[in-house]
Design an enzyme around this catalytic site. Structure first.
Site, PDB file in Angstrom:
ATOM      1  N   PHE A 158      -2.738  -4.123  -0.206  1.00 44.19           N
ATOM      2  CA  PHE A 158      -2.252  -3.179  -1.218  1.00 44.19           C
ATOM      3  C   PHE A 158      -2.689  -3.645  -2.596  1.00 44.19           C
ATOM      4  O   PHE A 158      -2.668  -4.834  -2.885  1.00 44.19           O
ATOM      5  CB  PHE A 158      -0.721  -3.072  -1.149  1.00 44.19           C
ATOM      6  N   ASP A 159      -3.095  -2.698  -3.417  1.00 43.79           N
ATOM      7  CA  ASP A 159      -3.751  -3.060  -4.677  1.00 43.79           C
ATOM      8  C   ASP A 159      -2.815  -3.588  -5.745  1.00 43.79           C
ATOM      9  O   ASP A 159      -3.226  -4.270  -6.654  1.00 43.79           O
ATOM     10  CB  ASP A 159      -4.510  -1.860  -5.232  1.00 43.79           C
ATOM     11  N   LYS A 160      -1.538  -3.237  -5.668  1.00 43.56           N
ATOM     12  CA  LYS A 160      -0.621  -3.712  -6.699  1.00 43.56           C
ATOM     13  C   LYS A 160       0.798  -3.575  -6.197  1.00 43.56           C
ATOM     14  O   LYS A 160       1.050  -2.836  -5.244  1.00 43.56           O
ATOM     15  CB  LYS A 160      -0.810  -2.933  -7.996  1.00 43.56           C
TER      16      LYS A 160
END
Lengths: 77, 630
Positions: free
Chosen positions: B310-312
């Protein structure tokens, strides 16, 4: 170059695709690389040189194979 | 003539079926062999006509199609006066074809529903100023259009006059109507639920966002994986090879019956149609449930995913910080809350906004002599008191004594992943608040489901500090969590785990982190169907609904299995047929054709099961967010 999108009556056998693809590629002026026969959406998309052929000519080739054309859209590309 | 024959295939199938039935009736009931023979001869002639026409057309463009094989086989059967076989084989072939078409339409229905949502006409302003209804294809960029209540917005554009509420479910998956007024962008395929607007056409036809979504889904259905391209190449040569094989058999055995039987048995049938059917049904299910899958290669990769990155933290959390924990150390609660709220009302800091939102019924005082301490907080005079609001270092600066109890609370709040806000009144600590970004509802269940689906690692890579990242990871049970990551660190991390042999999916919003989206085996854009997201990623999750993710993974797994089943059915059928023609005496053309057509229907029905696939959680709650407003 112009682009044509041809909507056909539902295609049901995958070998129809091969037939249509070969037939459209056989038209002089059609850019062979761009020919796409979409089986599931029953559409043919291709780019062609408007000086050599026309959307009508391509439509006729497909109809002559026995696949009725429902709609044809020609665009400048 | 050719066209009439082909277009009347349905009627021909019916007539041929009736002829065969009456033939058998006269043979077994009336005991009349002459009528039987003539009925079957007629049935063969009528039945073979459309097949022969198609075979001829195929040969003209140098394709050896199934029609060619069947036409030769039927002609052969006719020559050896086996009218029973020639009639039944043609009939079964035609009937199979008809049923195939009917059932295929079912598998394509999901996508058809989508395309049928496209607007068909528009009200365009004419030179005279009045509005006139025209076909959607005649709308040009720059035209002024009128949209009335209940109508679909015909093209993408900008509102010029009026306002209204628009249901944008077809684009964003969000079914709560969005208010639109002058200068707002509106999208083709969305529905104006109330109000009337005039709009300028900015993008028309296939350039609209809706047009792009349709084009994406249509092309995805027909995009081919490596395995499919192999089958395609294979079937191109397969039919001519079958033709050759039967010729060889004929020359060696001098047995025409055997040769033509091989022609029929060797039809590729289910093999060619099996994989595309699974593909179209799987992608159709996705489109219906807000998951756009870009083709069968993506299905293949996503079904085998090991690691989801997950990117953030914001992807997993609500994205706006809220007050999670509060401790008050003085007796007059309301007073300290009033002071705090008054001070924070002046600030636009995200933590301050969270505090103001938390303290709803505060009485606000005039705030004077405000001093902002960089990296610490703020000091003001309120109602004659000196109020300090900030972190621990601000309290040190102000010589506020933090006793044992406060220090213990501070440590506990920090451990829970909070950012801390302390409030001191006249040098005495009065209040401690812990503020953090809360985990989105349902995310935990979705992640649990991903694990059950066989995803081994769930990783979050975040720019936030490690404490915040760890607390989110702990709460959600993620396997790894890394904070302080820059975009290049993220792509380096992805490269590293890919080199370790893992198949990696990267979930992002499609705007940032494009290197990581591109680098990962599967880039998943979670967002609102924006152009960028549609173009850069392999999978688009419409709307930011997290439950779409387990649905996507489960669906690709189911689709992938379905394809394998279909290939096995198809290959199995051909093998059984070809071996039994040599090793058994009950096999003949009619049985072969029957089995072939039946196997085609079996793979289509098998593929259709995918249309009803639901992931576990959705099954339980029956709460799907669909592309279509119900």
């Amino acid at each position: 170059m112009e682009k044509v999108i041809i909507k056909l009556e539902t295609l049901s056998c995958p070998s129809c695709m091969q037939k249509i693809e070969n037939a459209v590629k056989g038209v002089d002026g059609v850019e062979k690389e761009s020919v796409k026969v979409l089986f599931n959406s029953s559409k043919v998309k291709t780019a062609f040189d408007q000086n050599k052929t026309s959307g009508e000519a391509i439509e006729k080739v497909i109809e002559d194979l026995g696949y009725p054309v429902i709609k044809k859209t020609v665009k400048f590309a | 003539m050719q066209k009439t024959i082909v277009s009347n295939k349905k009627a021909i199938t019916l007539v041929s079926g009736i002829l065969i039935l009456s033939g058998f009736f006269s043979r077994f009931v009336l005991r009349n062999m002459t009528v039987f023979e003539w009925a079957l001869i007629a049935a063969s002639f009528i039945g073979v006509a459309p097949i022969a026409v198609q075979a001829y057309q195929a040969l003209k463009v140098k394709v050896v199609s199934i029609d060619v094989l069947v036409t030769i086989a039927v002609t052969g059967a006719f020559l050896i006066r086996n009218f029973e076989e020639s009639a039944i084989v043609t009939f079964l072939f035609l009937l199979g074809h008809y049923l195939e078409q009917r059932t295929l339409n079912k598998t394509r229905s999901a996508i058809k529903e989508l395309t049928e949502m496209a607007p068909e006409s528009a009200l365009v302003q004419t030179a005279g100023g009045s509005f006139e209804e025209v076909d959607i294809d005649e709308v040009d960029e720059g035209d002024i259009l009128l949209v009335k209540t209940g109508a679909k917005v015909p093209v993408d554009g900008t509102v010029l006059v009026g306002s209204g509420y628009i249901n944008e479910a077809s684009i964003t998956g969000e079914s709560v109507p969005a208010p639109k007024s002058v200068d707002a962008s509106v999208y083709a395929g969305t529905i104006l639920e109330n109000g009337t607007i005039q709009m300028r056409a900015d993008r028309v036809g296939e350039d609209t966002t809706f047009g792009k979504i349709i084009e994406l889904v249509e092309e995805a259905q027909d995009s081919k994986s490596e395995a499919e391209r192999f089958i395609d190449r294979f079937s191109k040569y397969y039919t001519p090879v079958v033709l050759l094989l039967s010729l060889v058999v004929l020359l060696i055995s001098q047995n025409l019956e055997l040769a033509i039987t091989i022609l029929v048995l060797g039809c590729p049938g289910a093999l060619v149609i099996g994989v595309p059917v699974s593909n179209v049904a799987g992608i159709g299910n996705g489109a219906r449930n807000g998951v756009l899958l870009k083709g069968s290669e993506v299905i293949h990769d996503l079904s085998r995913v090991d690691t989801i990155v997950f990117d953030k933290t914001g992807t997993l959390t609500a994205g706006s910080p809220t007050v999670a924990e509060t401790e008050i150390y003085v007796s007059d609660h309301q007073m300290v809350l009033n002071y705090l709220s008054s001070v924070e009302l002046e600030s636009d800091h995200p933590l301050a906004q969270a505090i103001v939102a938390e303290i709803k019924d505060a009485h606000h005082y005039r705030v004077e002599d405000t001093e902002v301490v960089r990296g610490g907080g703020v000091i003001s005079t309120v109602d004659g008191h000196r109020i300090a609001v900030g972190n621990v270092s601000l309290m040190d600066r102000e010589d506020v004594l933090l006793d044992e109890q406060v220090l213990r609370d501070v440590r506990q709040f920090e451990k829970n992943g909070n950012s801390l806000v302390l409030t001191a009144v006249d040098g005495q600590v009065a209040l401690l608040m812990g503020i953090r970004d809360k985990v989105r509802r349902g995310v935990k269940d979705s992640l649990e489901e991903l694990k059950q689906l066989g995803v081994k690692n769930l990783v979050v890579l975040s720019g936030d500090n490690q404490g915040t990242v760890d607390s989110v990871a702990g709460e959600l049970g993620l396997t790894e969590a890394h904070g302080h990551m820059l975009p290049e660190d993220k792509s380096a991390y992805i490269r590293k785990i890919q080199e370790a042999g893992q198949i990696v999916a990267f979930v992002g919003d499609g705007v940032n982190d494009s290197p990581s989206l591109a680098l990962a085996d599967i880039g998943i854009a979670m967002g609102n169907g924006t152009d960028v997201a549609i173009e850069t990623s392999d999978v688009v999750l419409m709307n930011s609904d997290f439950s779409h993710l387990p649905h996507a993974i489960g669906l690709t797994k189911a689709t992938s299995n379905n394809m394998i089943q279909n290939i096995m059915i198809a290959v199995g059928v051909v093998l059984v047929l070809l071996t039994s023609v040599f090793f058994s005496d009950w096999m003949n053309m009619s049985i072969g054709m029957l089995v072939h057509e039946a196997s085609i229907l079996v793979v289509i029905f098998n593929g259709m099961r995918l249309l009803n696939y639901q992931s576990q959680k959705r099954e339980k709650t029956a709460n799907t967010v669909s592309l279509y407003p119900d």
